[in-house]
Design a protein around this motif. Structure first.
Motif, PDB file in Angstrom:
ATOM      1  N   ARG A   1      38.564 -12.488 -13.086  1.00 22.52           N
ATOM      2  CA  ARG A   1      37.762 -11.460 -12.392  1.00 22.52           C
ATOM      3  C   ARG A   1      36.756 -12.128 -11.446  1.00 22.52           C
TER       4      ARG A   1
ATOM      5  N   LEU B   1      27.567   8.076   5.393  1.00 20.86           N
ATOM      6  CA  LEU B   1      28.540   7.219   4.704  1.00 20.86           C
ATOM      7  C   LEU B   1      29.435   8.067   3.807  1.00 20.86           C
TER       8      LEU B   1
ATOM      9  N   GLN C   1      31.897   3.435  -8.278  1.00 23.84           N
ATOM     10  CA  GLN C   1      32.272   2.024  -8.372  1.00 23.84           C
ATOM     11  C   GLN C   1      31.097   1.176  -8.860  1.00 23.84           C
TER      12      GLN C   1
ATOM     13  N   GLU D   1      31.850   7.352   2.125  1.00 22.84           N
ATOM     14  CA  GLU D   1      32.266   6.681   0.885  1.00 22.84           C
ATOM     15  C   GLU D   1      31.146   6.630  -0.151  1.00 22.84           C
TER      16      GLU D   1
ATOM     17  N   SER E   1      27.658  -7.214  -2.997  1.00 24.50           N
ATOM     18  CA  SER E   1      27.710  -6.466  -1.744  1.00 24.50           C
ATOM     19  C   SER E   1      27.923  -4.980  -2.008  1.00 24.50           C
ATOM     20  N   ALA E   2      28.796  -4.694  -2.956  1.00 27.30           N
ATOM     21  CA  ALA E   2      29.083  -3.294  -3.282  1.00 27.30           C
ATOM     22  C   ALA E   2      27.808  -2.583  -3.752  1.00 27.30           C
TER      23      ALA E   2
ATOM     24  N   ASP F   1      30.832  -8.135  -5.661  1.00 29.99           N
ATOM     25  CA  ASP F   1      30.190  -7.104  -6.488  1.00 29.99           C
ATOM     26  C   ASP F   1      28.773  -6.842  -5.995  1.00 29.99           C
TER      27      ASP F   1
ATOM     28  N   PRO G   1      32.204   7.702  -3.918  1.00 25.95           N
ATOM     29  CA  PRO G   1      33.050   6.684  -4.554  1.00 25.95           C
ATOM     30  C   PRO G   1      32.311   5.364  -4.784  1.00 25.95           C
ATOM     31  N   LEU G   2      31.409   5.010  -3.875  1.00 24.75           N
ATOM     32  CA  LEU G   2      30.649   3.764  -4.068  1.00 24.75           C
ATOM     33  C   LEU G   2      29.740   3.861  -5.291  1.00 24.75           C
TER      34      LEU G   2
ATOM     35  N   LEU H   1      24.684  -3.648  -3.034  1.00 26.53           N
ATOM     36  CA  LEU H   1      23.710  -3.644  -1.937  1.00 26.53           C
ATOM     37  C   LEU H   1      23.917  -2.430  -1.025  1.00 26.53           C
ATOM     38  N   ARG H   2      25.161  -1.999  -0.894  1.00 23.08           N
ATOM     39  CA  ARG H   2      25.434  -0.809  -0.060  1.00 23.08           C
ATOM     40  C   ARG H   2      24.719   0.413  -0.624  1.00 23.08           C
TER      41      ARG H   2
ATOM     42  N   ILE I   1      30.981  -1.244 -12.090  1.00 21.48           N
ATOM     43  CA  ILE I   1      30.632  -2.675 -12.045  1.00 21.48           C
ATOM     44  C   ILE I   1      29.532  -2.985 -13.056  1.00 21.48           C
TER      45      ILE I   1
ATOM     46  N   LEU J   1      37.182  -4.257  -3.579  1.00 23.29           N
ATOM     47  CA  LEU J   1      36.279  -3.118  -3.741  1.00 23.29           C
ATOM     48  C   LEU J   1      36.297  -2.258  -2.472  1.00 23.29           C
ATOM     49  N   ILE J   2      35.682  -1.085  -2.598  1.00 28.51           N
ATOM     50  CA  ILE J   2      35.692  -0.143  -1.474  1.00 28.51           C
ATOM     51  C   ILE J   2      34.944  -0.725  -0.273  1.00 28.51           C
TER      52      ILE J   2
ATOM     53  N   TYR K   1      30.663  -7.163   4.878  1.00 30.06           N
ATOM     54  CA  TYR K   1      30.089  -8.277   4.108  1.00 30.06           C
ATOM     55  C   TYR K   1      31.189  -9.154   3.501  1.00 30.06           C
ATOM     56  N   GLU K   2      32.212  -8.471   2.944  1.00 25.01           N
ATOM     57  CA  GLU K   2      33.235  -9.204   2.200  1.00 25.01           C
ATOM     58  C   GLU K   2      33.956 -10.221   3.084  1.00 25.01           C
TER      59      GLU K   2
ATOM     60  N   TRP L   1      32.183 -13.390   2.933  1.00 23.89           N
ATOM     61  CA  TRP L   1      32.451 -14.172   1.707  1.00 23.89           C
ATOM     62  C   TRP L   1      33.797 -14.878   1.806  1.00 23.89           C
TER      63      TRP L   1
END
Ligand code: SF4
Lengths: 224, 473
Positions: A31, B43, B52, B45, B254-255, B252, B48-49, B257-258, B56, A38-39, A163-164, A167
């Motif tokens: 993982r 936004l 998510q 999304e 970043s997800a 993770d 769903p964010l 931080l959004r 996490i 991720l979205i 962002y991704e 990375w």
């Protein structure tokens, strides 16, 4: 010291470890090592327009240049418009740029007595209008925070959607630098009566130059 | 800081009568609520964010031992040190020892709620260290000798005039002799005063919005850049963070931080999001020579084991207090400790016990706005109800309330008694209150009627009205 650590981790294990599969550790290793999918928010096709709109929202400005040879002129123009002397402190990484004689450029770090700094960026992120700066001997972090005006140069090829994507590029680059700075606009505060004020502790101006074919080495070069 | 949550009722009553505070809070809440709604609307999304993000954080909590060990190993690999603290005293001692060893005189601090929680400033000042808060809001409060009243806008309750007075008194000796009356002037003066402090400081202490197991990095998110100066310029950087801040990977983080900036200040991103990893590298001309992380438990492992585990998903965005009508009426100081609003009402009794802070859970109308905006979908009203239940069970609720509830419970279980008694009561209240439609005061209920009116009943019970509607007699 070690005993405290063991007690804390022990209590956590007591709370969570029940019913773990035998290969749980391998699963978690995976993982981490293969970052999850991720979205990612959907973005418009024109990444530059998106980047620029978001950056302006954050209080920054930007312009697009066709070649690195236009950089000194563009900076001179920007400084003139803002009534600043054509004098700046540049990151050593930018020594390869032909600066000409429109600007007085010193290379190296700052201790706070420089009004204007110019630094390279690793990436620009369209999603948020951010530039991403990596610390190194060639690009010291103080230059991003101490001067009043911060000018950032980034290769157009390094403008990524999310962002991704940063990375992914960073993982190719290999090293995690000491500091990764996502910068989106000048320093600001709303701590006095919720009134927005620019220039709290860091730069009062952030100006980004997106250059086609920047052609300099180091972390700013296209590594993908 | 010394908790005053046991004085909640008194403090809240006082604050509710403070007109200036009410205006400041209303202005701030309107701003935060409006800006958040706007960026969330941009936004598609976002929902769903949120889901998510919740997944996490749940995943991390279910594997917290693994992620902390992995994080620790990554920090060490980068040349940093990790320290574990069970209690506030542990955390204080770890930081005090580091400061002593490096012979520190001046400590500059970025905003950190955990350092408030473990009362770090007081401990360091006790050792004779000069401790300076660098976040403008925190700096203002340090001058005022007050705790923060909001987790992301700590000086939300202070007016420009009060800040001007504080600056005048504190900066006179530094050669700033003018009383300032505009926001730009105030911000500028603080900038000048603090600039030299960053450069002189020996140790910089910051919090962490997240810790990343993959890389051993800590993230700080600011608009001012104060946290960055605090961790770039001094010789030593100490990160104070609670154990649940860890996340698996950069992706993770970043997800999350959004969700964070949007929920907190209604920005898509703050000016600065910084990932710091270890001390300076060979050849670097800045960055700290030493990088330390203090991981603080302070009751979180117990929360992890019980009903309140969900609260550990919290990313400290402040949205719940921005949307809370009770917070809007009484402000952050009433809650009597570090964390105010809905999240504080859940956390404080968990950390300090129901005896000290049980009353906080009652200052909730259970309207549910907090959980509907919480980016981590924490069921705050349910958790508050759980505190109430436990408080009742432990017989910590006031006797009068217990008797009243027991009496009502008895009646409710005996409809033959309940219905005629209620009918009589409603009739009486309806008769007395008919003219104005409301009561301005009421015997035994002044706690209610001092700050609001009680609507008068129509003179009929629900049961009666219902039977009439259905044509029964
Ligand atoms: S409880 Fe939710 S809304 Fe409140 S601070 Fe935590 S994450 Fe934000």
């Amino acid at each position: 010291m070690g005993a405290t650590r063991e007690r804390i981790l022990g209590r956590i294990r007591d709370a969570v470890a029940d019913g773990r599969e035998s290969d749980w550790r391998a699963e978690l290793d995976q993982r981490v090592e293969q970052a999850p999918q991720l979205i990612r928010p959907k973005l418009p096709d024109d990444l530059f327009a998106c980047f620029s709109e978001k950056l302006v929202l954050g209080g920054g400005t930007c312009e697009r240049l066709d070649a690195v040879s236009q950089v000194p002129e563009a900076i001179a123009r920007f400084l003139k418009t803002n009534e600043l002397a054509p004098k700046l402190r540049a990151a050593p990484a930018l020594q390869g740029v032909v600066w000409g004689d429109v600007l007085h450029v010193n290379f190296g770090n700052t201790r706070g007595d420089d009004l204007v700094s110019v630094t390279p960026a690793f990436c620009a992120v369209a999603e948020t209008g951010s530039v991403v700066l990596l610390s190194s001997e060639e690009s010291p972090t103080s230059l991003n925070f101490l001067p009043d005006v911060h000018i950032v140069i980034v290769d157009m090829k390094q403008l990524v959607p999310h962002y991704e994507d940063v990375w992914e590029k960073l993982r190719v680059f290999g090293e995690v630098p000491r500091a990764i700075n996502f910068i989106t606009g000048p320093s600001k505060t709303a701590d006095v009566e919720q009134t927005l004020q620019i220039g709290a502790h860091g730069p009062r101006n952030l100006h980004v130059l997106l250059v086609s074919d920047l052609g300099i080495d180091g972390p700013c070069a296209d590594s993908a | 800081m010394e908790p005053h949550s046991h004085d909640f009722k008194k403090n809240a009553a006082q604050a509710a009568g403070d007109e200036q505070l009410r205006l400041a809070l209303a202005k701030a809440q309107d701003g935060f609520v409006g800006k958040r709604a706007e960026v969330v609307g941009l936004l598609p999304e976002f929902e769903p964010l949120r889901e998510q993000g919740k997944t996490i954080r749940n995943h991390v909590l279910a594997n917290l031992d693994y992620y902390l060990e992995r994080y620790e190993a990554a920090v060490q690999k980068q040349g940093g040190q990790v320290h574990w603290a069970e209690t506030p005293e542990d955390a204080q001692n770890i930081v005090r020892d580091i400061c002593k060893r490096v012979d520190a005189k001046l400590v500059i601090k970025g905003k950190s709620m955990i350092s408030e929680e473990v009362a770090l400033n007081e401990a360091l000042e006790g050792d004779g260290l000069d401790v300076v808060e660098s976040d403008l809001g925190e700096y203002i409060l340090q001058l005022a000798k007050e705790p923060p009243s909001h987790i992301i806008a700590p000086a939300i309750h202070k007016t420009k005039a009060q800040i001007s007075e504080l600056f005048y008194n504190a900066h006179k000796k530094l050669g700033f002799n003018k009383k300032l009356d505009t926001v730009p002037d105030l911000v500028n003066e603080a900038r000048q005063v603090l600039r030299s402090r960053y450069l002189e400081a020996d140790v910089g202490i910051t919090g962490a919005n997240f810790l990343i197991a993959e890389t051993g990095s800590n993230i700080i998110v600011t608009n001012e850049g104060n946290g960055d100066l605090s961790c770039t310029l001094p010789r030593v950087h100490i990160v104070t963070a609670s154990i649940e801040k860890v996340v698996p990977t950069l992706d993770d983080a970043s997800a999350l931080l959004r969700l964070l900036a949007r929920s907190a200040t209604g920005q898509e991103i703050t000016s600065y999001t910084t990932f710091s990893t270890g001390p300076r590298r060979a050849g670097d001309s800045d960055g700290p020579e030493e990088y330390h992380v203090v991981l603080v438990d302070n009751g979180r492992t117990e929360m992890l084991a019980g009903t309140f585990r969900e609260m550990l998903r919290c990313i400290r965005c402040g949205a719940c207090m921005n949307h809370c009508p009770v917070y809007g009426a009484i402000g952050g100081h009433s809650y009597g400790w570090v964390y105010p609003g809905p999240m504080g009402s859940v956390l404080t009794p968990s950390f300090l016990g129901l005896k000290e802070a049980g009353d906080l859970a009652h200052a909730c109308t259970l309207n549910g706005r907090c959980s509907s905006v919480c980016p981590m979908k924490i069921p705050l009203p349910d958790l508050l109800r759980e505190h109430r239940r436990r408080q009742f069970e432990a017989k910590l609720t006031p006797k009068v309330a217990n008797y009243a509830l027991a009496g009502w419970g008895f009646l409710a279980k005996h409809p033959r008694l309940y219905q005629p008694l209620m009918a009589l009561g409603m009739k009486m209240m309806g008769l007395v209150g008919r003219r104005k439609g409301r009561f301005r005061s009421m015997p035994l209920a002044s706690g209610w009627t001092n700050t609001r009116d009680l609507p008068a009943p129509q003179g009929e019970t629900f049961h009666h009205a219902w039977r009439k509607r259905r044509g029964e007699k």
